[in-house]
Design an enzyme around this catalytic site. Sequence first.
Site, mmCIF file in Angstrom:
data_model
loop_
_atom_site.group_PDB
_atom_site.id
_atom_site.type_symbol
_atom_site.label_atom_id
_atom_site.label_comp_id
_atom_site.label_asym_id
_atom_site.label_seq_id
_atom_site.Cartn_x
_atom_site.Cartn_y
_atom_site.Cartn_z
ATOM 1 N N ASP A 198 -71.110 8.955 7.112
ATOM 2 C CA ASP A 198 -69.995 9.248 6.194
ATOM 3 C C ASP A 198 -70.474 8.908 4.787
ATOM 4 O O ASP A 198 -71.344 8.053 4.622
ATOM 5 C CB ASP A 198 -68.766 8.377 6.548
ATOM 6 C CG ASP A 198 -67.450 9.040 6.163
ATOM 7 O OD1 ASP A 198 -66.645 9.317 7.067
ATOM 8 O OD2 ASP A 198 -67.240 9.299 4.957
ATOM 9 N N SER A 256 -58.384 23.221 14.921
ATOM 10 C CA SER A 256 -56.996 22.950 14.524
ATOM 11 C C SER A 256 -56.082 24.038 15.078
ATOM 12 O O SER A 256 -56.492 25.196 15.237
ATOM 13 C CB SER A 256 -56.949 22.959 12.994
ATOM 14 O OG SER A 256 -55.631 23.100 12.553
ATOM 15 N N TYR A 270 -58.268 27.048 4.451
ATOM 16 C CA TYR A 270 -58.563 25.984 5.415
ATOM 17 C C TYR A 270 -58.522 26.539 6.842
ATOM 18 O O TYR A 270 -59.437 26.336 7.642
ATOM 19 C CB TYR A 270 -57.556 24.828 5.257
ATOM 20 C CG TYR A 270 -57.496 23.910 6.449
ATOM 21 C CD1 TYR A 270 -58.508 23.001 6.706
ATOM 22 C CD2 TYR A 270 -56.425 23.978 7.349
ATOM 23 C CE1 TYR A 270 -58.465 22.176 7.829
ATOM 24 C CE2 TYR A 270 -56.368 23.161 8.462
ATOM 25 C CZ TYR A 270 -57.385 22.253 8.695
ATOM 26 O OH TYR A 270 -57.342 21.454 9.805
ATOM 27 N N LYS A 316 -61.574 27.146 9.917
ATOM 28 C CA LYS A 316 -61.556 26.689 11.317
ATOM 29 C C LYS A 316 -61.797 27.871 12.259
ATOM 30 O O LYS A 316 -62.494 27.748 13.263
ATOM 31 C CB LYS A 316 -60.238 25.974 11.638
ATOM 32 C CG LYS A 316 -60.079 24.648 10.918
ATOM 33 C CD LYS A 316 -61.158 23.642 11.321
ATOM 34 C CE LYS A 316 -61.114 22.361 10.522
ATOM 35 N NZ LYS A 316 -62.246 21.458 10.776
ATOM 36 N N ASN A 345 -49.625 15.580 3.792
ATOM 37 C CA ASN A 345 -49.062 15.546 5.147
ATOM 38 C C ASN A 345 -47.752 14.737 5.197
ATOM 39 O O ASN A 345 -47.534 13.834 4.396
ATOM 40 C CB ASN A 345 -50.072 14.957 6.136
ATOM 41 C CG ASN A 345 -51.278 15.871 6.299
ATOM 42 O OD1 ASN A 345 -52.403 15.455 6.040
ATOM 43 N ND2 ASN A 345 -51.050 17.108 6.685
ATOM 44 N N LEU A 346 -46.942 15.110 6.167
ATOM 45 C CA LEU A 346 -45.581 14.558 6.244
ATOM 46 C C LEU A 346 -45.541 13.035 6.428
ATOM 47 O O LEU A 346 -44.859 12.342 5.665
ATOM 48 C CB LEU A 346 -44.828 15.252 7.393
ATOM 49 C CG LEU A 346 -43.413 14.745 7.655
ATOM 50 C CD1 LEU A 346 -42.505 15.008 6.462
ATOM 51 C CD2 LEU A 346 -42.837 15.394 8.909
ATOM 52 N N ARG A 399 -42.529 25.539 1.709
ATOM 53 C CA ARG A 399 -43.886 25.400 1.182
ATOM 54 C C ARG A 399 -44.713 26.611 1.608
ATOM 55 O O ARG A 399 -44.659 27.027 2.769
ATOM 56 C CB ARG A 399 -44.503 24.106 1.742
ATOM 57 C CG ARG A 399 -45.896 23.818 1.266
ATOM 58 C CD ARG A 399 -46.377 22.443 1.731
ATOM 59 N NE ARG A 399 -46.650 22.399 3.166
ATOM 60 C CZ ARG A 399 -47.174 21.338 3.788
ATOM 61 N NH1 ARG A 399 -47.459 20.231 3.110
ATOM 62 N NH2 ARG A 399 -47.396 21.369 5.086
HETATM 63 C C1 UD1 Z 1 -51.460 21.741 8.895
HETATM 64 C C2 UD1 Z 1 -52.083 22.443 10.090
HETATM 65 C C3 UD1 Z 1 -52.800 21.443 10.945
HETATM 66 C C4 UD1 Z 1 -53.803 20.679 10.119
HETATM 67 C C5 UD1 Z 1 -53.093 19.999 8.962
HETATM 68 C C6 UD1 Z 1 -54.114 19.357 8.068
HETATM 69 C C7 UD1 Z 1 -50.722 24.347 10.755
HETATM 70 C C8 UD1 Z 1 -49.651 24.838 11.650
HETATM 71 N N1 UD1 Z 1 -51.025 23.060 10.892
HETATM 72 O O1 UD1 Z 1 -50.471 20.893 9.379
HETATM 73 O O2 UD1 Z 1 -53.460 22.129 11.963
HETATM 74 O O3 UD1 Z 1 -54.432 19.700 10.907
HETATM 75 O O4 UD1 Z 1 -52.407 20.977 8.204
HETATM 76 O O5 UD1 Z 1 -53.541 18.811 6.939
HETATM 77 O O6 UD1 Z 1 -51.316 25.059 9.984
HETATM 78 N N2 UD1 Z 1 -43.544 18.507 5.120
HETATM 79 C C9 UD1 Z 1 -42.448 18.246 4.317
HETATM 80 N N3 UD1 Z 1 -42.640 17.463 3.217
HETATM 81 C C10 UD1 Z 1 -43.851 16.919 2.887
HETATM 82 C C11 UD1 Z 1 -44.966 17.198 3.723
HETATM 83 C C12 UD1 Z 1 -44.777 18.015 4.824
HETATM 84 O O7 UD1 Z 1 -41.343 18.722 4.568
HETATM 85 O O8 UD1 Z 1 -43.955 16.228 1.850
HETATM 86 C C13 UD1 Z 1 -43.358 19.359 6.311
HETATM 87 C C14 UD1 Z 1 -44.167 20.645 6.274
HETATM 88 O O9 UD1 Z 1 -43.459 21.659 5.642
HETATM 89 C C15 UD1 Z 1 -44.365 20.884 7.785
HETATM 90 C C16 UD1 Z 1 -44.387 19.472 8.385
HETATM 91 O O10 UD1 Z 1 -43.805 18.620 7.412
HETATM 92 O O11 UD1 Z 1 -43.270 21.558 8.292
HETATM 93 C C17 UD1 Z 1 -45.792 18.993 8.692
HETATM 94 O O12 UD1 Z 1 -46.585 19.172 7.532
HETATM 95 P P1 UD1 Z 1 -48.047 18.553 7.392
HETATM 96 O O13 UD1 Z 1 -48.028 17.120 7.802
HETATM 97 O O14 UD1 Z 1 -48.531 18.882 6.021
HETATM 98 O O15 UD1 Z 1 -48.901 19.300 8.469
HETATM 99 P P2 UD1 Z 1 -49.035 20.882 8.774
HETATM 100 O O16 UD1 Z 1 -48.949 21.660 7.510
HETATM 101 O O17 UD1 Z 1 -48.108 21.214 9.882
#
Ligand code: UD1
Length: 337
Positions: free
Chosen positions: A31, A124, A149, A153, A199-200, A290
């Site tokens: 890394d 993914s 992205y 993959k 990410n969420l 989004r």
């Molecule tokens: C996406 C990819 C996943 C990948 C990841 C890497 C798809 C289906 N999935 O995940 O394979 O590993 O990216 O980062 O393409 N959300 C909110 N508010 C936020 C952040 C997210 O509402 O501030 C919502 C998003 O709209 C989504 C969910 O939370 O519906 C998950 O989002 P996130 O954690 O970013 O992952 P994915 O986009 O699903």
Amino acid sequence: MKILLTGGAGFIGSHTAVELVNEGYEPIIIDDFRNSKSFVIENIEKIIGRKVVFHCTDIGDQEKISSIIKQEKPVGIIHFAADKAVNESVKNPLKYYHNNIVNLIKLLSVIDKHNIDSFIFSSSCTVYGSPSFIPVNEKTPIQPAFSPYGYTKQVGEKILTDFFKTKQQTSLTMLRYFNPIGAHPSSLIGELPLGVPSNLVPYITQTAIGKRKELTIFGNDYNTADGTCIRDYIHVVDLARAHVLSLKNKHSYNNIYNVGVGNGKSVLEVVHSFEEINNLKVNYQFGERRDGDVPEIYADNHLIKTELKWEPIFSLKEALHHAWAWERELKSKYKIG
Ligand code: UD1
């Protein structure tokens, strides 16, 4: 048995290093900390109770990678090193094409001169694009990618399939991750998003700890029960265990597995589960959809359960509890947050 982990100090790589040691393997971590921190290596060592072999090297440096492989003679390689932010990939596609595709080709050119028993690739669920039926299984037709992205993959899987067709002595496994969340139960390793998390779950934990003012839920007008998107959230330790089981699998030369719990959860369900298990409130508002989000996706995980005997151990709530413990640890011990 030595297993080389590219990106082994990252979120999934670090947890996999620990699970490998638990099963008697010796991880060799490569890394350059571009998406991680050096204390991750020290903390892996705290969990496993001994030193781990680590090389601070850019995965694109073929000379160095070649000499590490010559020196360490790993029997397997798990290739985690890649960029993964969907949004960033839309803004900066070349970074993704370089780090996720060019560097993959460079790595394979090095491997071409060595004998490796197993190669595991971090793929993914994004390869499915917006699927026409759910849950998706490994035979669900691949749709056009929603982001650069996602495209990296899809192309990565194709490059690997073509390359390893010429090397039947190596078992190739491509793991299609759904949404990895959580942290190690020890709170010594976890996710380390750089800057504003995309990410969420890290966004939720950073909001709960006061680093972010509020979480924006991207869209509440989807055609789902509560109007928010549905995903398959998997504890990172369960995902890490899937890599170890893939190494043990001598099923066939070209394996593709979905790694998800097989349950769709909405964004609102995740927020409310987080609040419930950790006994706190998250400040959130609804915002616009989004770009690039698919409304709903979760895994048919039948194949990995039957062929690798993999089962998820942790629940969504446990994952959210571990994620919160990790966020507090980051703030108190590492002054991050
Ligand atoms: C996406 C990819 C996943 C990948 C990841 C890497 C798809 C289906 N999935 O995940 O394979 O590993 O990216 O980062 O393409 N959300 C909110 N508010 C936020 C952040 C997210 O509402 O501030 C919502 C998003 O709209 C989504 C969910 O939370 O519906 C998950 O989002 P996130 O954690 O970013 O992952 P994915 O986009 O699903």
